[in-house]
Design a protein around this motif. Structure first.
Motif, PDB file in Angstrom:
ATOM      1  N   LYS A  59       0.829  -1.210   0.000  1.00  7.19           N
ATOM      2  CA  LYS A  59       0.000   0.000   0.000  1.00  7.19           C
ATOM      3  C   LYS A  59       0.862   1.259   0.000  1.00  7.19           C
ATOM      4  CE  LYS A  59      -3.963  -2.189   2.075  1.00  7.19           C
ATOM      5  NZ  LYS A  59      -4.791  -2.412   3.207  1.00  7.19           N
ATOM      6  N   ALA A  60       2.053   1.152   0.640  1.00 10.55           N
ATOM      7  CA  ALA A  60       2.936   2.330   0.715  1.00 10.55           C
ATOM      8  C   ALA A  60       3.472   2.688  -0.666  1.00 10.55           C
ATOM      9  CB  ALA A  60       4.086   2.058   1.680  1.00 10.55           C
ATOM     10  N   ARG A  61       3.575   1.750  -1.555  1.00 12.21           N
ATOM     11  CA  ARG A  61       4.090   2.027  -2.893  1.00 12.21           C
ATOM     12  C   ARG A  61       3.162   3.012  -3.636  1.00 12.21           C
ATOM     13  NH1 ARG A  61       8.222  -1.147  -3.061  1.00 12.21           N
ATOM     14  NH2 ARG A  61       8.149  -3.355  -2.621  1.00 12.21           N
ATOM     15  N   ASP A  62       1.923   3.055  -3.211  1.00 13.76           N
ATOM     16  CA  ASP A  62       0.963   3.952  -3.872  1.00 13.76           C
ATOM     17  C   ASP A  62       1.071   5.394  -3.383  1.00 13.76           C
ATOM     18  OD1 ASP A  62       0.010   1.763  -5.258  1.00 13.76           O
ATOM     19  OD2 ASP A  62      -1.617   1.349  -3.823  1.00 13.76           O
ATOM     20  N   VAL A  63       1.850   5.604  -2.303  1.00 13.49           N
ATOM     21  CA  VAL A  63       1.996   6.972  -1.771  1.00 13.49           C
ATOM     22  C   VAL A  63       2.889   7.766  -2.733  1.00 13.49           C
ATOM     23  CG1 VAL A  63       2.899   8.355   0.148  1.00 13.49           C
ATOM     24  CG2 VAL A  63       1.669   6.227   0.609  1.00 13.49           C
ATOM     25  N   PRO A  64       2.428   8.959  -3.147  1.00 15.21           N
ATOM     26  CA  PRO A  64       3.233   9.747  -4.095  1.00 15.21           C
ATOM     27  C   PRO A  64       4.558  10.211  -3.469  1.00 15.21           C
ATOM     28  CG  PRO A  64       1.033  10.698  -3.768  1.00 15.21           C
ATOM     29  CD  PRO A  64       1.169   9.558  -2.852  1.00 15.21           C
ATOM     30  N   VAL A 113       7.272   9.535  -1.892  1.00 15.32           N
ATOM     31  CA  VAL A 113       8.074   8.747  -0.941  1.00 15.32           C
ATOM     32  C   VAL A 113       7.636   7.288  -0.891  1.00 15.32           C
ATOM     33  CG1 VAL A 113       8.645  10.702   0.542  1.00 15.32           C
ATOM     34  CG2 VAL A 113       6.559   9.395   0.965  1.00 15.32           C
ATOM     35  N   GLY A 114       6.710   6.894  -1.686  1.00 17.09           N
ATOM     36  CA  GLY A 114       6.153   5.532  -1.623  1.00 17.09           C
ATOM     37  C   GLY A 114       7.188   4.445  -1.822  1.00 17.09           C
ATOM     38  N   LEU A 132       9.525   4.283   1.266  1.00 22.36           N
ATOM     39  CA  LEU A 132       8.749   3.788   2.404  1.00 22.36           C
ATOM     40  C   LEU A 132       8.481   2.284   2.259  1.00 22.36           C
ATOM     41  CD1 LEU A 132       7.281   4.508   5.012  1.00 22.36           C
ATOM     42  CD2 LEU A 132       5.275   5.097   3.644  1.00 22.36           C
ATOM     43  N   ALA A 133       8.171   1.869   1.051  1.00 21.04           N
ATOM     44  CA  ALA A 133       7.918   0.443   0.802  1.00 21.04           C
ATOM     45  C   ALA A 133       9.174  -0.376   1.043  1.00 21.04           C
ATOM     46  CB  ALA A 133       7.407   0.233  -0.606  1.00 21.04           C
TER      47      ALA A 133
END
Length: 198
Positions: free
Chosen positions: A66-71, A73-74, A77-78
């Motif tokens: 789900k973190a990969r979807d964060v613009p 820094v995804g 973070l992933a």
């Protein structure tokens, strides 16, 4: 093979010895299996570690996806969360190693508790039973063939001096003369010693 004596006293001793051997075997097998199961209960912490490691890996894996979807820094973070997933794998591996150690200990302890007492039994009881069976079979065969002179000769060489002294006269001389009474008496003693009916 003649496994049991004809004479009731010796037959009773043989049956009791065989029953003791069976009970001995049953006791040690039952005890070994119970000890193995008791040792296997020690694997519970390992199971807990495996479950916790799998849950941790799944949680960090889901969060990393789900973190990969964060613009912006995804990706970073992933990657950081993926390291948490590998920590769960380490925990799972540690639990697996503990489970393997417990299972191995339970197996070898069970085997040892069965093999050692049965080896003792096979080294003490079994040779006596086999020796008796062979001896009684040969003695019975000689009796059935009417070869009482050989049984009498064997009695002369194996009876104690006290037993030989109970004969009226010299049993060796009677055997040499082929005296039927002496041969019959000596053969009967040999048959009795082997537990075979005359």
């Amino acid at each position: 093979m003649k496994w049991y004596a004809d004479r009731p006293t010796r037959l009773a001793r043989q049956v009791v010895a065989d029953l003791v051997a069976v009970a001995w075997t049953w006791f040690w097998v039952t005890l070994a299996l119970a000890v193995g199961e008791a040792v296997r209960t020690l694997r519970a912490p390992g199971d807990g570690l495996v479950d916790a490691g799998n849950a941790l890996s799944d949680t960090f894996g889901d969060v990393a996806a789900k973190a990969r979807d964060v613009p912006l820094v995804g990706g970073k973070l992933a990657d950081a969360l993926d390291r948490g997933k590998s920590a769960g794998g380490t925990l799972t591996d540690a639990g697996g190693a503990q489970i393997e150690a417990v299972e191995s200990t339970a197996l070898w302890l069970t085997v040892a508790l069965i093999v050692l007492p049965l080896a003792f039994l096979l080294l003490t009881w079994l040779p006596l039973r086999i020796r008796y069976a062979r001896q009684a079979t040969v003695v019975r065969r000689l009796r059935d063939q009417g070869r009482l002179d050989l049984l009498a000769l064997h009695a002369l060489t194996t009876l104690s001096l006290r037993d030989l002294a109970t004969f009226p006269g010299d049993p060796a001389e009677g055997w040499r003369r082929q005296d039927p009474e002496v041969i019959s008496a000596l053969a009967a003693r040999r048959l009795r010693a082997a537990g075979v009916r005359a």
